[in-house]
Design an enzyme around this catalytic site. Sequence first.
Site, PDB file in Angstrom:
ATOM      1  N   ARG A 109      17.247  -5.314  -4.512  1.00 16.65           N
ATOM      2  CA  ARG A 109      16.174  -6.291  -4.775  1.00 16.65           C
ATOM      3  C   ARG A 109      16.836  -7.495  -5.413  1.00 16.65           C
ATOM      4  O   ARG A 109      17.508  -7.370  -6.446  1.00 16.65           O
ATOM      5  CB  ARG A 109      15.111  -5.696  -5.700  1.00 16.65           C
ATOM      6  CG  ARG A 109      14.151  -6.743  -6.213  1.00 16.65           C
ATOM      7  CD  ARG A 109      12.936  -6.181  -6.890  1.00 16.65           C
ATOM      8  NE  ARG A 109      12.034  -5.581  -5.935  1.00 16.65           N
ATOM      9  CZ  ARG A 109      10.752  -5.284  -6.204  1.00 16.65           C
ATOM     10  NH1 ARG A 109      10.234  -5.548  -7.388  1.00 16.65           N
ATOM     11  NH2 ARG A 109       9.981  -4.736  -5.288  1.00 16.65           N
ATOM     12  N   HIS A 136       9.766  -8.817   2.157  1.00 18.55           N
ATOM     13  CA  HIS A 136       9.568  -7.535   1.453  1.00 18.55           C
ATOM     14  C   HIS A 136       9.285  -6.471   2.520  1.00 18.55           C
ATOM     15  O   HIS A 136       8.162  -5.949   2.640  1.00 18.55           O
ATOM     16  CB  HIS A 136       8.429  -7.664   0.446  1.00 18.55           C
ATOM     17  CG  HIS A 136       8.384  -6.564  -0.578  1.00 18.55           C
ATOM     18  ND1 HIS A 136       9.285  -5.507  -0.593  1.00 18.55           N
ATOM     19  CD2 HIS A 136       7.524  -6.336  -1.627  1.00 18.55           C
ATOM     20  CE1 HIS A 136       8.993  -4.702  -1.604  1.00 18.55           C
ATOM     21  NE2 HIS A 136       7.931  -5.172  -2.229  1.00 18.55           N
ATOM     22  N   GLN A 139       7.739  -2.956   1.711  1.00 19.07           N
ATOM     23  CA  GLN A 139       6.302  -3.028   1.442  1.00 19.07           C
ATOM     24  C   GLN A 139       5.517  -3.002   2.755  1.00 19.07           C
ATOM     25  O   GLN A 139       4.510  -2.296   2.889  1.00 19.07           O
ATOM     26  CB  GLN A 139       5.987  -4.318   0.666  1.00 19.07           C
ATOM     27  CG  GLN A 139       4.519  -4.495   0.347  1.00 19.07           C
ATOM     28  CD  GLN A 139       3.991  -3.424  -0.586  1.00 19.07           C
ATOM     29  OE1 GLN A 139       4.562  -3.176  -1.635  1.00 19.07           O
ATOM     30  NE2 GLN A 139       2.908  -2.765  -0.210  1.00 19.07           N
ATOM     31  N   ASP A 232      -1.800 -11.091  -2.593  1.00 26.05           N
ATOM     32  CA  ASP A 232      -0.631 -10.901  -3.464  1.00 26.05           C
ATOM     33  C   ASP A 232      -0.741 -11.929  -4.588  1.00 26.05           C
ATOM     34  O   ASP A 232      -1.539 -12.875  -4.502  1.00 26.05           O
ATOM     35  CB  ASP A 232       0.675 -11.089  -2.650  1.00 26.05           C
ATOM     36  CG  ASP A 232       1.929 -10.751  -3.457  1.00 26.05           C
ATOM     37  OD1 ASP A 232       1.806 -10.167  -4.555  1.00 26.05           O
ATOM     38  OD2 ASP A 232       3.043 -11.081  -2.995  1.00 26.05           O
ATOM     39  N   CYS A 272      -0.068  -5.532  -2.546  1.00 28.38           N
ATOM     40  CA  CYS A 272       1.212  -4.850  -2.766  1.00 28.38           C
ATOM     41  C   CYS A 272       1.371  -4.374  -4.206  1.00 28.38           C
ATOM     42  O   CYS A 272       2.120  -3.435  -4.460  1.00 28.38           O
ATOM     43  CB  CYS A 272       2.359  -5.782  -2.388  1.00 28.38           C
ATOM     44  SG  CYS A 272       2.320  -7.345  -3.298  1.00 28.38           S
ATOM     45  N   ARG A 300       4.453   4.117  -0.316  1.00 27.51           N
ATOM     46  CA  ARG A 300       5.834   3.639  -0.448  1.00 27.51           C
ATOM     47  C   ARG A 300       6.806   4.824  -0.357  1.00 27.51           C
ATOM     48  O   ARG A 300       7.903   4.699   0.183  1.00 27.51           O
ATOM     49  CB  ARG A 300       6.027   2.902  -1.794  1.00 27.51           C
ATOM     50  CG  ARG A 300       5.169   1.655  -1.986  1.00 27.51           C
ATOM     51  CD  ARG A 300       5.535   0.553  -0.995  1.00 27.51           C
ATOM     52  NE  ARG A 300       6.930   0.169  -1.091  1.00 27.51           N
ATOM     53  CZ  ARG A 300       7.404  -0.743  -1.948  1.00 27.51           C
ATOM     54  NH1 ARG A 300       6.577  -1.392  -2.729  1.00 27.51           N
ATOM     55  NH2 ARG A 300       8.695  -1.020  -1.986  1.00 27.51           N
TER      56      ARG A 300
HETATM   57  N1  NVA Z   1       5.329 -11.663  -4.041  1.00 32.29           N
HETATM   58  C1  NVA Z   1       5.563 -10.763  -5.153  1.00 32.29           C
HETATM   59  C2  NVA Z   1       5.651  -9.372  -4.667  1.00 32.29           C
HETATM   60  C3  NVA Z   1       5.848  -8.339  -5.740  1.00 32.29           C
HETATM   61  C4  NVA Z   1       5.971  -6.950  -5.189  1.00 32.29           C
HETATM   62  C5  NVA Z   1       6.834 -11.166  -5.878  1.00 32.29           C
HETATM   63  O1  NVA Z   1       7.829 -11.459  -5.217  1.00 32.29           O
HETATM   64  O2  NVA Z   1       6.821 -11.216  -7.100  1.00 32.29           O
HETATM   65  N1   CP Z   2       4.935  -3.747  -4.496  1.00 27.77           N
HETATM   66  C1   CP Z   2       6.112  -3.688  -5.158  1.00 27.77           C
HETATM   67  O1   CP Z   2       7.180  -3.902  -4.582  1.00 27.77           O
HETATM   68  O2   CP Z   2       5.983  -3.391  -6.471  1.00 27.77           O
HETATM   69  P1   CP Z   2       7.166  -3.435  -7.548  1.00 27.77           P
HETATM   70  O3   CP Z   2       7.516  -4.872  -7.767  1.00 27.77           O
HETATM   71  O4   CP Z   2       6.583  -2.788  -8.763  1.00 27.77           O
HETATM   72  O5   CP Z   2       8.317  -2.681  -7.000  1.00 27.77           O
END
Ligand code: NVA
Ligand code: CP
Length: 317
Positions: A109, A136, A139, A232, A272, A300
């Site tokens: 990540r 993502h 997801q 989101d 998500c 997930r």
């Molecule tokens: N769009 C959000 C998704 C979190 C799972 C982010 O990148 O923070």
């Molecule tokens: N939806 C998701 O990826 O959640 P986290 O940021 O908690 O991993």
Amino acid sequence: MDAPLTTRRLVHFTRISDLAPATLTELLELAETMKEAPAHYENALHGHSIACIFEKPSTRTRVSFAAAAARLGATPIALTPQELQLGRGESIADTARSLSGYVDAIVIRTFAQETVEELARWASVPVVNALSNEHHPCQALADLLTIKEAFGDLAGRRVAFIGDGGDNVAHSLLEAGALAGMDVTIACPREYAPDPRVLHGARAYVEDTGVELQVVHDPAIAVAGAHVVYADVWASMGEESERDVRRRALAPYQVTEELMALAQPGAIFLHCLPAKRGEEVAAEVIDGPQSAVWRQSANRLPTEEALLLLVTRGGRQ
Ligand code: NVA
Ligand code: CP
């Protein structure tokens, strides 16, 4: 979206468009089987190790990957940049080549999608994108499984994403819609539109198939007749300094009960997570009867188990 792999062997999973449609089908079917008969896959990856590098916070992704690895008999190794020489300036290329000597897959990540792609370029083990600023894909796998469980199929379903069109989750949904034959409409302010490269790539993929990938600016138009309404956060990780500006621009894009009423009867709400109740979604919707977010969150685990099995099955390059 570039042409998908012609082989069913999944090498890296940096974005949804890395998948061939047949691989996506195989992956979702495997996830369903794993949900039904988890004991059958215990020790499927016995003796394997999975490096999990998280440069941003995570609850669901971090824990579900660790749990998925453990359920398959593999050892997850959780790493932050501060614990790696990466945090002191070692290159992605050198990190990739070193880790490839010890582990069977690398989950990352990070911020720029280029970082995931650079890691994949140099690693000789599979690299999985656990979220970048642009995509993502893990997801989206759970989203597809949740939609399939709710409606029995994916092709022909209509998804409305309401909010920041340039969001990583929105981009992966566009690519997932293209691959699965679902119509995806993004409702967003003009200044928060999807990346044209992602949108045009996905549209090119579905050319002449009748699948529609649209961007509109009126949430009511997007939601009309939708089977799935998706939200989101308005400010993603790394965009915290823009939070007030985004909150003003995106205020008309909250998913409310009134908006949900325009969708198909039986429509589901997805998110998500993490969610900000009162911003992108009203509490009555995310905590209401149409919300499928907890099933989506739980999905997930089987999708990541299936993914780990498929990517590691290909072995070292
Ligand atoms: N769009 C959000 C998704 C979190 C799972 C982010 O990148 O923070
Ligand atoms: N939806 C998701 O990826 O959640 P986290 O940021 O908690 O991993």
